[in-house]
Design an enzyme around this catalytic site. Structure first.
Site, PDB file in Angstrom:
ATOM      1  N   GLU A 180     -16.801 136.353  58.941  1.00 56.00           N
ATOM      2  CA  GLU A 180     -15.853 135.378  58.415  1.00 56.00           C
ATOM      3  C   GLU A 180     -16.595 134.338  57.576  1.00 56.00           C
ATOM      4  OE1 GLU A 180     -13.286 133.975  61.556  1.00 56.00           O
ATOM      5  OE2 GLU A 180     -12.663 132.201  60.447  1.00 56.00           O
ATOM      6  N   LYS A 225     -20.031 132.173  66.450  1.00 53.18           N
ATOM      7  CA  LYS A 225     -20.380 131.319  65.313  1.00 53.18           C
ATOM      8  C   LYS A 225     -21.860 131.529  65.009  1.00 53.18           C
ATOM      9  CE  LYS A 225     -16.499 128.984  64.691  1.00 53.18           C
ATOM     10  NZ  LYS A 225     -15.777 128.902  63.411  1.00 53.18           N
ATOM     11  N   ASP A 273     -18.669 134.314  62.522  1.00 54.16           N
ATOM     12  CA  ASP A 273     -18.092 133.340  61.588  1.00 54.16           C
ATOM     13  C   ASP A 273     -19.200 132.371  61.178  1.00 54.16           C
ATOM     14  OD1 ASP A 273     -16.610 131.501  60.144  1.00 54.16           O
ATOM     15  OD2 ASP A 273     -15.218 130.990  61.772  1.00 54.16           O
ATOM     16  N   SER A 324     -13.200 132.177  70.158  1.00 53.87           N
ATOM     17  CA  SER A 324     -14.212 131.753  69.197  1.00 53.87           C
ATOM     18  C   SER A 324     -15.273 130.971  69.964  1.00 53.87           C
ATOM     19  CB  SER A 324     -13.546 130.871  68.130  1.00 53.87           C
ATOM     20  OG  SER A 324     -14.516 130.325  67.270  1.00 53.87           O
ATOM     21  N   LYS A 359     -15.531 136.183  68.839  1.00 54.18           N
ATOM     22  CA  LYS A 359     -16.096 135.679  67.578  1.00 54.18           C
ATOM     23  C   LYS A 359     -17.265 134.778  67.911  1.00 54.18           C
ATOM     24  CE  LYS A 359     -14.041 132.248  64.583  1.00 54.18           C
ATOM     25  NZ  LYS A 359     -12.849 131.945  63.759  1.00 54.18           N
ATOM     26  N   LYS A 371      -4.345 130.507  58.707  1.00 52.54           N
ATOM     27  CA  LYS A 371      -4.027 129.346  59.534  1.00 52.54           C
ATOM     28  C   LYS A 371      -2.932 128.603  58.779  1.00 52.54           C
ATOM     29  CE  LYS A 371      -8.858 128.805  61.067  1.00 52.54           C
ATOM     30  NZ  LYS A 371     -10.125 128.051  60.882  1.00 52.54           N
ATOM     31  N   GLY A 390      -7.543 129.546  64.441  1.00 50.25           N
ATOM     32  CA  GLY A 390      -7.219 128.319  65.157  1.00 50.25           C
ATOM     33  C   GLY A 390      -8.134 127.197  64.710  1.00 50.25           C
ATOM     34  N   ASP A 429     -11.624 132.562  55.351  1.00 52.41           N
ATOM     35  CA  ASP A 429     -10.922 131.505  56.084  1.00 52.41           C
ATOM     36  C   ASP A 429     -10.802 130.305  55.140  1.00 52.41           C
ATOM     37  OD1 ASP A 429     -10.270 129.342  57.724  1.00 52.41           O
ATOM     38  OD2 ASP A 429     -11.766 129.704  59.249  1.00 52.41           O
TER      39      ASP A 429
END
Ligand code: OSB
Ligand code: MG
Length: 376
Positions: A217, A166, A192, A138, A164, A266, A294, A242
């Site tokens: 996400e 952001k 995400d 990420s 991933k 998670k 995570g 998420d």
């Protein structure tokens, strides 16, 4: 029977090797809440609360979790023996509303303790079937598209199986399209947003469809299951939730409403292993792939995540980066690593979570401690 007779809460501070920026804030060092639970027999289990310092991802913080654990959750754990670790979650749900991260820390620690007492690996106790799990990375928001291309390229070369990125409004299409161009059409990319958009942004989000992303996400607010369903009707990229999935019932709602097509599980966000397993089974039945997210955990939280990610419906690479990606030195031995094929090995040769806590180092990093025993 499990008779917990003492729990030690500890806060440690661990600097990240590089600051991590998401749409709602930056973190450069982690304040981590660790639990050490002791059974009457002397057996010990460890766990980590995933709540962050700031309430920008979830309403919980490390400080609310500390208070809830001390005053409400741990007294319920200490009050009477437990027949099995899956009895913890219902006991907590009966008397305490919300606070899934604080509850999860206690619950997951008891699973770890129970696995050690029975002499079985935690992954096996949870029903895991995979001995290696593919790993994704990420990447936080970078200062420029060029900088993002560089870190994404390095991640692909290291072998990560999912990258991933952001994103936030204004730091999205330009950034991600540059990475797609640089890394090629085969690179496993996803984004995400951490709830940075609203349904009115659907036209901008639909533009991302042309970048062939594995998923987007959590584009919208955590409570917007209905609006996620409306958005999913208007974009081709699968939505993965998420923040919205903080218990089993929200996963049920998501499936029913079609608020997305993938779930990031998670265990520390959904109240612990029991609800995480239930979400896993529900999604497996509903043919919804899941993967393990995570929260910039230390090696203790990562051990719990890796154990869960060994279950069969964890079909997509998890945010389970090796220790060295986060810390100059982790607090467990051995540290977490990734093989050349971008996989983390599930420790199946030792009972419990499969790594040893470096207690001397934890002691040296501790800035706050409280011991909770029977009667407080
Ligand atoms: O949204 O998945 C998230 C880290 C902190 C808070 C929220 C998130 C994340 C990550 C990091 O994406 C994943 C990791 O631990 O490597
Ligand atoms: Mg996320």
């Amino acid at each position: 029977m499990i008779h917990i007779d003492e729990v030690t809460l500890r806060e440690i501070r661990l600097p990240l090797r590089t600051p991590f920026r998401i749409s709602s804030g930056t973190v450069s060092h982690r304040r981590i809440l660790l639990l050490q639970l002791r059974d009457r027999s002397g057996a010990v289990g460890w766990s980590e609360c995933v709540a962050a310092e700031h309430p920008n991802y979830s309403p919980e913080t490390i400080d609310t979790a500390w208070l809830m654990l001390r005053d409400w959750i741990l007294p319920l754990v200490l009050e009477a023996p437990l027949e099995a670790p899956n009895h913890v979650h219902p006991r907590l749900e009966r008397k305490v509303r919300g606070h899934p991260m604080a509850k999860a820390a206690a619950e997951m620690g008891i699973w770890e303790l129970a696995a050690r007492m029975e002499g079985v690996p935690l992954a096996r106790m949870l029903g895991g079937t995979q001995d290696r799990v593919p790993v994704g990375i990420s990447l936080g928001i970078q200062d420029s598209p060029e900088a993002l291309v560089e870190v994404a390229r390095a991640a692909l070369e290291e072998g990560y199986r999912k990258i991933k990125l952001k994103i936030a409004p204004g730091e999205d299409f330009d950034y991600v399209s540059r990475v797609r161009e640089a890394l090629g059409s085969e690179a496993p990319l996803m984004v995400d947003a951490n709830s940075a958009y609203s349904l009115g942004d659907a036209p901008e989000l639909a533009r991302l469809d042309e970048l062939d992303l594995m998923m987007i996400e959590q584009p919208l607010d955590r409570t917007d299951l209905l609006q996620h369903a409306r958005l999913q009707e208007r974009i081709r990229t699968p939505i993965c939730l998420d923040e919205s999935i903080d218990c089993l019932d929200r996963a049920r709602d998501m499936l029913e409403l079609k608020s997305g097509r993938i779930v990031n599980v998670k265990p520390g966000r959904v109240g612990g292993f029991a609800p995480a397993l239930a979400i896993h089974h529900l999604c497996q039945k509903g043919e919804i792939p899941v993967w393990c997210g995570g929260m910039l955990e230390s090696g203790i939280g990562r051990a719990h995540n890796v154990a869960l990610a060994s279950l069969p419906n964890f079909q997509l690479p998890g945010d389970l980066s090796p220790s060295a990606r986060y810390w100059s030195r982790d607090i467990v031995d051995p540290e977490w690593t990734m093989d050349e094929e971008g996989r983390v090995q599930v420790p199946l040769d030792r009972p419990g979570m499969g790594v040893t806590v470096d207690e001397e180092r934890v002691e040296a990093l501790t800035v706050r401690r409280e011991r909770i025993g029977p009667g407080g």
